[in-house]
Design a protein around this motif. Structure first.
Motif, PDB file in Angstrom:
ATOM      1  N   GLY A  47      12.116  73.385  69.057  1.00  0.00           N
ATOM      2  CA  GLY A  47      14.297  74.082  69.098  1.00  0.00           C
ATOM      3  C   GLY A  47      15.255  72.387  68.850  1.00  0.00           C
ATOM      4  N   PRO A  48      15.081  72.352  70.959  1.00  0.00           N
ATOM      5  CA  PRO A  48      16.300  70.768  70.739  1.00  0.00           C
ATOM      6  C   PRO A  48      15.762  69.983  69.902  1.00  0.00           C
ATOM      7  CG  PRO A  48      15.317  72.162  72.384  1.00  0.00           C
ATOM      8  CD  PRO A  48      15.167  72.750  71.306  1.00  0.00           C
ATOM      9  N   ALA A  49      14.569  69.501  69.688  1.00  0.00           N
ATOM     10  CA  ALA A  49      13.909  68.063  69.239  1.00  0.00           C
ATOM     11  C   ALA A  49      14.634  68.417  67.953  1.00  0.00           C
ATOM     12  CB  ALA A  49      12.911  68.116  69.439  1.00  0.00           C
ATOM     13  N   SER A  50      14.251  69.474  67.269  1.00  0.00           N
ATOM     14  CA  SER A  50      14.410  70.043  65.628  1.00  0.00           C
ATOM     15  C   SER A  50      15.745  69.019  65.635  1.00  0.00           C
ATOM     16  CB  SER A  50      14.054  71.029  64.851  1.00  0.00           C
ATOM     17  OG  SER A  50      12.625  70.749  65.137  1.00  0.00           O
ATOM     18  N   LEU A  51      16.575  70.105  65.928  1.00  0.00           N
ATOM     19  CA  LEU A  51      18.239  69.838  65.965  1.00  0.00           C
ATOM     20  C   LEU A  51      18.557  68.422  65.641  1.00  0.00           C
ATOM     21  CD1 LEU A  51      21.032  71.351  65.460  1.00  0.00           C
ATOM     22  CD2 LEU A  51      20.539  71.806  67.121  1.00  0.00           C
ATOM     23  N   ALA A  52      17.938  67.696  67.066  1.00  0.00           N
ATOM     24  CA  ALA A  52      18.642  66.185  67.055  1.00  0.00           C
ATOM     25  C   ALA A  52      17.938  66.028  66.137  1.00  0.00           C
ATOM     26  CB  ALA A  52      18.273  65.934  68.457  1.00  0.00           C
ATOM     27  N   ALA A  53      16.444  65.425  64.935  1.00  0.00           N
ATOM     28  CA  ALA A  53      16.309  65.293  64.242  1.00  0.00           C
ATOM     29  C   ALA A  53      16.861  64.739  63.213  1.00  0.00           C
ATOM     30  CB  ALA A  53      14.697  65.225  63.781  1.00  0.00           C
ATOM     31  N   GLU A  54      17.423  66.168  62.884  1.00  0.00           N
ATOM     32  CA  GLU A  54      18.105  66.985  61.852  1.00  0.00           C
ATOM     33  C   GLU A  54      19.728  66.144  61.523  1.00  0.00           C
ATOM     34  OE1 GLU A  54      19.590  69.031  58.072  1.00  0.00           O
ATOM     35  OE2 GLU A  54      18.297  68.492  59.145  1.00  0.00           O
ATOM     36  N   ARG A  55      20.357  66.028  62.732  1.00  0.00           N
ATOM     37  CA  ARG A  55      21.686  65.650  63.153  1.00  0.00           C
ATOM     38  C   ARG A  55      21.515  64.151  62.825  1.00  0.00           C
ATOM     39  NH1 ARG A  55      24.481  69.308  67.421  1.00  0.00           N
ATOM     40  NH2 ARG A  55      24.633  71.709  66.114  1.00  0.00           N
ATOM     41  N   ALA A  56      20.075  63.763  62.798  1.00  0.00           N
ATOM     42  CA  ALA A  56      20.507  61.788  63.309  1.00  0.00           C
ATOM     43  C   ALA A  56      19.035  61.779  63.381  1.00  0.00           C
ATOM     44  CB  ALA A  56      20.719  61.201  64.509  1.00  0.00           C
ATOM     45  N   PRO A  57      19.002  62.312  61.353  1.00  0.00           N
ATOM     46  CA  PRO A  57      17.869  61.559  61.574  1.00  0.00           C
ATOM     47  C   PRO A  57      17.169  59.917  60.883  1.00  0.00           C
ATOM     48  CG  PRO A  57      18.676  62.025  59.560  1.00  0.00           C
ATOM     49  CD  PRO A  57      19.407  63.080  60.772  1.00  0.00           C
ATOM     50  N   GLU A  58      18.153  59.555  61.348  1.00  0.00           N
ATOM     51  CA  GLU A  58      18.720  57.950  61.063  1.00  0.00           C
ATOM     52  C   GLU A  58      17.546  57.508  62.693  1.00  0.00           C
ATOM     53  OE1 GLU A  58      21.584  58.943  62.592  1.00  0.00           O
ATOM     54  OE2 GLU A  58      20.869  59.512  60.466  1.00  0.00           O
ATOM     55  N   LEU A  59      17.991  58.042  63.973  1.00  0.00           N
ATOM     56  CA  LEU A  59      17.090  57.398  65.007  1.00  0.00           C
ATOM     57  C   LEU A  59      15.406  57.614  65.133  1.00  0.00           C
ATOM     58  CD1 LEU A  59      20.299  59.168  67.178  1.00  0.00           C
ATOM     59  CD2 LEU A  59      19.935  56.446  66.810  1.00  0.00           C
ATOM     60  N   VAL A  60      15.080  58.525  63.896  1.00  0.00           N
ATOM     61  CA  VAL A  60      13.366  59.188  64.254  1.00  0.00           C
ATOM     62  C   VAL A  60      12.730  58.219  63.145  1.00  0.00           C
ATOM     63  CG1 VAL A  60      12.339  60.963  65.040  1.00  0.00           C
ATOM     64  CG2 VAL A  60      14.176  61.511  65.510  1.00  0.00           C
ATOM     65  N   ASP A  61      11.885  57.939  63.338  1.00  0.00           N
ATOM     66  CA  ASP A  61      10.431  57.701  62.231  1.00  0.00           C
ATOM     67  C   ASP A  61       9.459  59.099  62.258  1.00  0.00           C
ATOM     68  OD1 ASP A  61      12.046  55.004  61.341  1.00  0.00           O
ATOM     69  OD2 ASP A  61      11.942  54.614  63.799  1.00  0.00           O
ATOM     70  N   ARG A  62       9.030  59.217  63.406  1.00  0.00           N
ATOM     71  CA  ARG A  62       8.154  59.771  62.879  1.00  0.00           C
ATOM     72  C   ARG A  62       8.203  61.718  64.311  1.00  0.00           C
ATOM     73  NH1 ARG A  62       2.750  61.425  61.594  1.00  0.00           N
ATOM     74  NH2 ARG A  62       3.237  59.959  59.913  1.00  0.00           N
ATOM     75  N   ILE A  63       7.858  62.608  64.034  1.00  0.00           N
ATOM     76  CA  ILE A  63       8.233  64.052  64.953  1.00  0.00           C
ATOM     77  C   ILE A  63       6.645  64.653  64.931  1.00  0.00           C
ATOM     78  CG2 ILE A  63       8.879  65.455  63.182  1.00  0.00           C
ATOM     79  CD1 ILE A  63      11.316  66.721  65.307  1.00  0.00           C
ATOM     80  N   VAL A  64       6.498  64.412  66.598  1.00  0.00           N
ATOM     81  CA  VAL A  64       5.528  64.826  66.702  1.00  0.00           C
ATOM     82  C   VAL A  64       5.960  66.171  67.262  1.00  0.00           C
ATOM     83  CG1 VAL A  64       2.684  64.845  67.992  1.00  0.00           C
ATOM     84  CG2 VAL A  64       4.698  62.716  67.038  1.00  0.00           C
ATOM     85  N   TYR A  65       5.499  67.390  67.068  1.00  0.00           N
ATOM     86  CA  TYR A  65       5.096  69.334  67.572  1.00  0.00           C
ATOM     87  C   TYR A  65       3.839  68.664  68.723  1.00  0.00           C
ATOM     88  CZ  TYR A  65       9.248  69.878  64.862  1.00  0.00           C
ATOM     89  OH  TYR A  65      10.514  69.792  64.661  1.00  0.00           O
ATOM     90  N   LEU A  66       3.955  68.844  69.790  1.00  0.00           N
ATOM     91  CA  LEU A  66       2.605  69.429  70.785  1.00  0.00           C
ATOM     92  C   LEU A  66       2.650  71.253  71.119  1.00  0.00           C
ATOM     93  CD1 LEU A  66       0.066  68.815  72.245  1.00  0.00           C
ATOM     94  CD2 LEU A  66       2.046  68.709  73.888  1.00  0.00           C
ATOM     95  N   SER A  67       2.034  71.990  69.895  1.00  0.00           N
ATOM     96  CA  SER A  67       2.438  73.248  70.459  1.00  0.00           C
ATOM     97  C   SER A  67       3.332  73.747  70.344  1.00  0.00           C
ATOM     98  CB  SER A  67       1.333  73.915  71.465  1.00  0.00           C
ATOM     99  OG  SER A  67       0.910  75.110  70.850  1.00  0.00           O
ATOM    100  N   ALA A  68       4.858  73.211  69.505  1.00  0.00           N
ATOM    101  CA  ALA A  68       5.884  73.639  69.387  1.00  0.00           C
ATOM    102  C   ALA A  68       6.607  74.061  68.471  1.00  0.00           C
ATOM    103  CB  ALA A  68       6.294  72.338  69.265  1.00  0.00           C
TER     104      ALA A  68
END
Length: 311
Positions: A121-142
Motif C-alpha cells: 500500500g505505502p509503496a504503491s501510493l509513493a509510486a503513484e505520487r512520484a512515478p518519475e522516481l521509480v523504474d520498476r516496482i516489485v510486489y513480493l506477495s504484496a
C-alpha cells in the motif's frame, strides 16, 4: 558498496550507498510488524551479486517503534486494550517514508521499488505520487491496490479464506487504532500459529529470533485506508509480482486475484509474474534465492534505462 537502512545512522546517501555494476538501487519496503532489519540477509546476498539494497522503516515499525506500555512486563498488563501511540499514523505518513528513500537514491541511477505484503500500500501510493522516481516496482506477495483500493478488501475476499493467522490479532483493532499481535506470547499454541502463518519453512533455530524482533502494532490505516492508483502514473511503471508458492498468510489464490484485477484495470504494462518456493517470508527462509530473484529485476529493462540516461 554499503547497503543502508533508510532511517538508520548510516543513511546519508552521499557516503552510505553506491550503485552496483548495473547502476540500479533497490528500495526495500517491509510488511506488517517487520522493519528494515527483515532485509539484512537479503541485502548481504544482493551485495554479493553487485546490487545495492536500501531498506526503509515505515512509521510504527523497526527498533524505534513505540511499544504498548505492558508489552515487556510480567503478565502483559493492558495489552489487549491499551490504545496504541501509532493509532494516528496514516497511509500518507507511510508513503512519505518511502518517497524520502526514493528521493535520496534517485541520483544514483535506476531505482527498483520492492514491497512485501502490507508494504504494498505505502509503496504503491509513493509510486503513484512520484512515478518519475521509480523504474520498476516489485510486489513480493504484496498488496496491489489497482483492482481494490484497500488491503482489507482482499483480506476479506473468498480467495483468502484459507489464510492462517486469524487468531493472532488481539483486542479490537478499531479501539486500539492498530492491528496488534503478541510476538512474545508465552502461549505455545499462539507461537506455533505465528510460525505456521509466516515462518513455517524458516529453520527452527532462527524462528524465535525472528519473532522477538517483530513489532506488535501495525497502524490500522495500512490495512483500511484506500489507495487510489491511476493508469497515467502508477500504471505506466513496469511491474513484477513475485508469488510465494506456499504462502499461508496471503495464499496464492488471493495473490493471483490481485495480479489479475490489476492487469484488467491497467493493461498497458501487465505484471511480469514469477514464483518463489515456500512461505510468506522468503527473506527469512531463503534470502539468497530471494536476492537472485530481485537481482533479475535489477537487470530488467536495464539496457533501455542506460540508453535513456546517457542521451
Amino acid at each position: 558498496m554499503t547497503p543502508f537502512a533508510g532511517n538508520g545512522p548510516y543513511d546519508d546517501p552521499r557516503t552510505a550507498v553506491r550503485p552496483g555494476p548495473n547502476d540500479t538501487v533497490l528500495v526495500l519496503v517491509h510488511g506488517a510488524w517487520h522493519g528494515s532489519w527483515q532485509w539484512a540477509a537479503t541485502q548481504r546476498a544482493l551485495t554479493g551479486l553487485g546490487t545495492v539494497g536500501v531498506a526503509v522503516d515505515l512509521p510504527g515499525h523497526g527498533f524505534d517503534a513505540p511499544l504498548p506500555s505492558g508489552y515487556l512486563l510480567p503478565g502483559r498488563p493492558g495489552l489487549p486494550t491499551e490504545r496504541s501511540r501509532l493509532a494516528d499514523v496514516t497511509m500518507d505518513d507511510c508513503a512519505e517514508a518511502v518517497l524520502d528513500a526514493l528521493r535520496r537514491v534517485r541520483r544514483y541511477g535506476r531505482v527498483v521499488l520492492v514491497a512485501h505484503s502490507a508494504g504494498g500500500g505505502p509503496a504503491s501510493l509513493a509510486a503513484e505520487r512520484a512515478p518519475e522516481l521509480v523504474d520498476r516496482i516489485v510486489y513480493l506477495s504484496a498488496f496491489v491496490p489497482a483492482g481494490r483500493s484497500r488491503f482489507s478488501d482482499y483480506l476479506g475476499a473468498p480467495e483468502n479464506a484459507t489464510a492462517r493467522g486469524h487468531g493472532l490479532t488481539l483486542g479490537d483493532p478499531e479501539a486500539l487504532g492498530v492491528v496488534r499481535i503478541d510476538p512474545l506470547s508465552p502461549d505455545p499454541d499462539y507461537v506455533e500459529e505465528l510460525r505456521q502463518t509466516h515462518y513455517h519453512d524458516t529453520p527452527a533455530d532462527r524462528f524465535d529470533r525472528w519473532r522477538s524482533a517483530l513489532s506488535p502494532d501495525l497502524p490500522l490505516a495500512v490495512v483500511t485506508a484506500p489507495v487510489a492508483l491511476t493508469a497515467a502514473r502508477w500504471g505506466r511503471i513496469p511491474r513484477t509480482f513475485l508469488r510465494c508458492a506456499d504462502d499461508r498468510a496471503l495464499p496464492v489464490a488471493v495473490q493471483d486475484l490481485m495480479i489479475a484485477e490489476a492487469d484488467r484495470a491497467m493493461p498497458e504494462k501487465p505484471f511480469t509474474v514469477r514464483t518463489l518456493p515456500g512461505s510468506h517470508s522468503p527473506f527469512a527462509a531463503r534470502p539468497r534465492e530471494l536476492a537472485e530473484a530481485l537481482e533479475q529485476d535489477a537487470r530488467e529493462d536495464h539496457s533501455v534505462y542506460a540508453i535513456r540516461a546517457h542521451r
